[in-house]
Write a protein that holds these residues in place. Structure first.
Motif, PDB file in Angstrom:
ATOM      1  N   LEU A 398      13.639  33.142  15.861  1.00  0.00           N
ATOM      2  CA  LEU A 398      12.420  33.362  15.516  1.00  0.00           C
ATOM      3  C   LEU A 398      12.315  33.891  13.718  1.00  0.00           C
ATOM      4  CD1 LEU A 398      10.866  34.766  17.801  1.00  0.00           C
ATOM      5  CD2 LEU A 398      10.796  32.697  17.269  1.00  0.00           C
ATOM      6  N   SER A 472      13.752  26.252  18.569  1.00  0.00           N
ATOM      7  CA  SER A 472      12.238  27.824  18.331  1.00  0.00           C
ATOM      8  C   SER A 472      11.235  27.331  18.000  1.00  0.00           C
ATOM      9  CB  SER A 472      13.402  28.476  17.662  1.00  0.00           C
ATOM     10  OG  SER A 472      12.642  29.742  16.911  1.00  0.00           O
ATOM     11  N   ALA A 514       6.104  32.520  20.843  1.00  0.00           N
ATOM     12  CA  ALA A 514       6.821  33.199  20.000  1.00  0.00           C
ATOM     13  C   ALA A 514       7.581  33.732  21.696  1.00  0.00           C
ATOM     14  CB  ALA A 514       6.224  34.681  19.710  1.00  0.00           C
TER      15      ALA A 514
END
Length: 600
Positions: A398, A472, A514
């Motif tokens: 992230l 991601s 996220a």
């Protein structure tokens, strides 16, 4: 009326006095130090590009240099003319092509049924059909081995096992192709279902009013629109089959059948002079075959431009009438064969003391689970390593994915395209090629630090960062695309700096995405085998490597027990993602997206 955005804690007085503009506002005559006129910090672009160069570009440069040096020096070129290499290339093409065809049949059938018909339980069908793709390939192979053959505990329990001495049918090119097809059928499903869900309602209704039969409507309207997705799904399934290691390793090595990924594995295991150059050239062969498949896809799609004008969606579905129950039973039977029966065989194998013993009240035992969870140091170490690698990769990515998505959303054009390409290349490459690239990059000690990462857990972690960055990025990028830019702009005009805007505006809005990103990366990384199979060493084995090693050493009950635990973990994580589905951007969860559009 109380504001819904209570997390907007920056002062908004600056918006009420046009004559008092903060210095960071465009047109004020000066910019905040360290920031671009648009309020973007000057360090952001160099930081993102530096991370992508280190994670994505540098390993591929090392691979290209090693392969080129091997050709120039002539030390490794002989590997390309060896009979074993020719056999591996042939087997790779045969199994990847066969798996692609099987994937097309199964994936297209489910996509057509779920997207175009009025079958019931679409959420369940989609969720269950996605499971084989989420389950590690070595677990899939082990489950099918336990389900078939003369020593299958499940078949022995049912009294339908083949006679002792009968060959295991899966130890063959057909067996590898079959399991590659089962493993990658969800990829075809994903590539096809979006286009099918957008089938033109107006065109279908007009054709029906004109007297066209359902078959004619499907042939003239739906099939041409489905062609791009079908071709894309075929290409993805082929490329995935070329780079798959787990299934050919479990089924091919015992039968003496080599494909390019397993040939690279055996070459690296028998380390010798010129090994790096040889595996670089073999990896280049995999990359060339994969690229050829993608080029064929592009050529097949060239000139195809089907634009949908008018209404589209669930109303275009075909009513099955009295055949609906039969279709639902057929879909359930396929799920039983490709998912339920292999998992049942895996559970049965984990509950018997030895391979080939039938499961009954006298033989049932939890010894394998006790051994795995409390006694086996290797499996305990594998659990710890996989949890550490998966959680660190999921959280750490992230740090790169959020800034990268921010830049790609704000800066359209060459920079956004460059960032997207750098992130996608490692994910598109077969895992075995990426692992070789990282071996070549970090085999020597790092400059200045004089520390070698090769043989440590850190090289696996960095390879995971490279391989799963695209995974991601996708949910986070979806959240950025659906975010109203005026919220950040208001904060910027009020004087909020980049980190303040990130903390108070951006992160709260992208937090659900996220969270999905963390679970998706953890889910994939915790079960990964292809990358870690070449990078692990004593003490750094992962769950995927542990399952492979246990099966290779003949401890099928322990391998089955560990596989069952991995499957349970996969199902729990997928259920957690489903629980978050209502808070996630559209398209993050493919099985939920289908059901949301077409009805549960």
């Amino acid at each position: 009326m109380r504001s819904r955005h209570r997390w907007l804690r920056f002062p908004i007085a600056g918006l009420q006095r046009p004559g008092r503009v903060r210095s960071s506002e465009p047109g004020s005559g000066r910019a905040r130090p360290g920031a671009s006129p648009a309020g973007e910090p000057r360090w952001l672009v160099p930081f993102v590009l530096a991370c992508l160069f280190f994670l994505c570009a540098l390993p591929l440069i090392s691979l290209a240099k090693a392969g080129f040096a091997g050709v120039i020096n002539g030390n490794s070129i002989a590997v390309l003319t060896e009979p074993a290499t020719y056999a591996a290339i042939r087997n790779t093409l045969v199994t990847a092509t066969g798996g692609m065809l099987i994937s097309l049949v199964i994936g297209a059938l489910f996509a057509f049924a779920v997207a175009l018909t009025d079958v019931r339980g679409k959420l369940f069908l989609s969720f269950a059909f996605m499971l084989p793709m989420m389950i590690p390939p070595q677990v899939t192979a082990l489950a099918w081995v336990e389900m078939t053959g003369p020593a299958s505990p499940l078949l022995k329990t049912l009294g339908i096992a083949p006679p002792l001495g009968s060959p295991q049918p899966l130890y063959s090119l057909f067996g590898i192709s079959l399991l590659l097809g089962v493993q990658h059928a969800p990829l075809v499903f994903l590539a096809l279902k979006a286009g099918l869900a957008a089938s033109p309602r107006d065109g279908v209704e007009a054709a029906r009013l004109s007297g066209a039969s359902p078959f004619r409507v499907f042939l003239d309207i739906v099939a041409p629109l489905a062609a791009p997705g079908l071709i894309a799904g075929a290409a993805i399934a082929f490329v995935s089959g070329v780079g798959n290691f787990g299934i050919p390793a479990i089924l091919g090595i015992p039968a003496g059948i080599s494909v390019l990924p397993t040939l690279i594995y055996t070459r690296l295991a028998s380390f010798g002079t010129g090994t790096f150059g040889e595996i670089a050239l073999l990896s280049s062969l995999i990359a060339v075959i994969a690229a050829a498949g993608l080029i064929l896809q592009q050529r097949a799609l060239a000139g195809r431009d089907y634009r949908i004008i008018g209404l589209s969606g669930a109303s275009a579905a075909f009513s099955l009438g009295r055949f609906r129950v039969a279709v639902e039973l057929a879909l359930s039977a396929i799920l039983f064969l490709v998912l339920v029966a292999p998992l049942a065989a895996l559970i049965a194998s984990s509950l018997v003391p030895a391979y080939g013993v039938p499961l009954n009240l006298q033989t049932v035992s939890l010894r394998a689970y006790e051994e795995i969870l409390f006694r086996q140091t290797m499996t305990l170490s594998a659990f710890g390593n996989s949890l550490f690698l998966a959680s660190t990769a999921a959280l750490g990515l992230l740090v790169v994915a959020v800034p990268a998505a921010y830049l790609m959303n704000r800066r359209k054009g060459a920079l956004s395209s460059t960032i997207g390409i750098l992130i996608e290349i490692p994910y598109a490459l077969p895992g075995i090629v990426l692992a070789v690239a990282f071996i070549l990059t970090f085999a020597a000690p790092l400059p200045i630090l004089k520390v070698s990462l090769y043989g440590t857990i850190w090289i696996i972690l960095i390879a995971y960062f490279s391989s799963f960055l695209a995974v991601s990025l996708k949910p986070v990028m979806s959240a950025f695309l659906q975010m109203d830019p005026s919220l950040e702009e208001a904060a910027r005009l009020s004087g909020a700096g980049f980190f303040r805007r990130m903390r108070d505006v951006i992160l709260p809005l992208v937090a659900p995405a996220a969270g999905a990103s963390i679970i998706l990366v953890f889910l994939i990384a915790a079960n990964e085998l292809t990358v870690s199979a070449l990078l692990w060493s004593a003490g750094t084995q992962t769950l995927g490597v542990a399952i492979f090693n246990l099966d290779d050493s003949g401890s099928s009950d322990l391998a089955s027990a560990l596989s069952v635990l991995v499957v349970i973990m996969v199902m729990v994580l997928m259920a957690a993602l489903e629980a978050l589905a209502n808070y996630l951007p559209e398209g993050v969860l493919p099985w939920h997206d289908v059901s949301a559009k077409l009805g549960r």
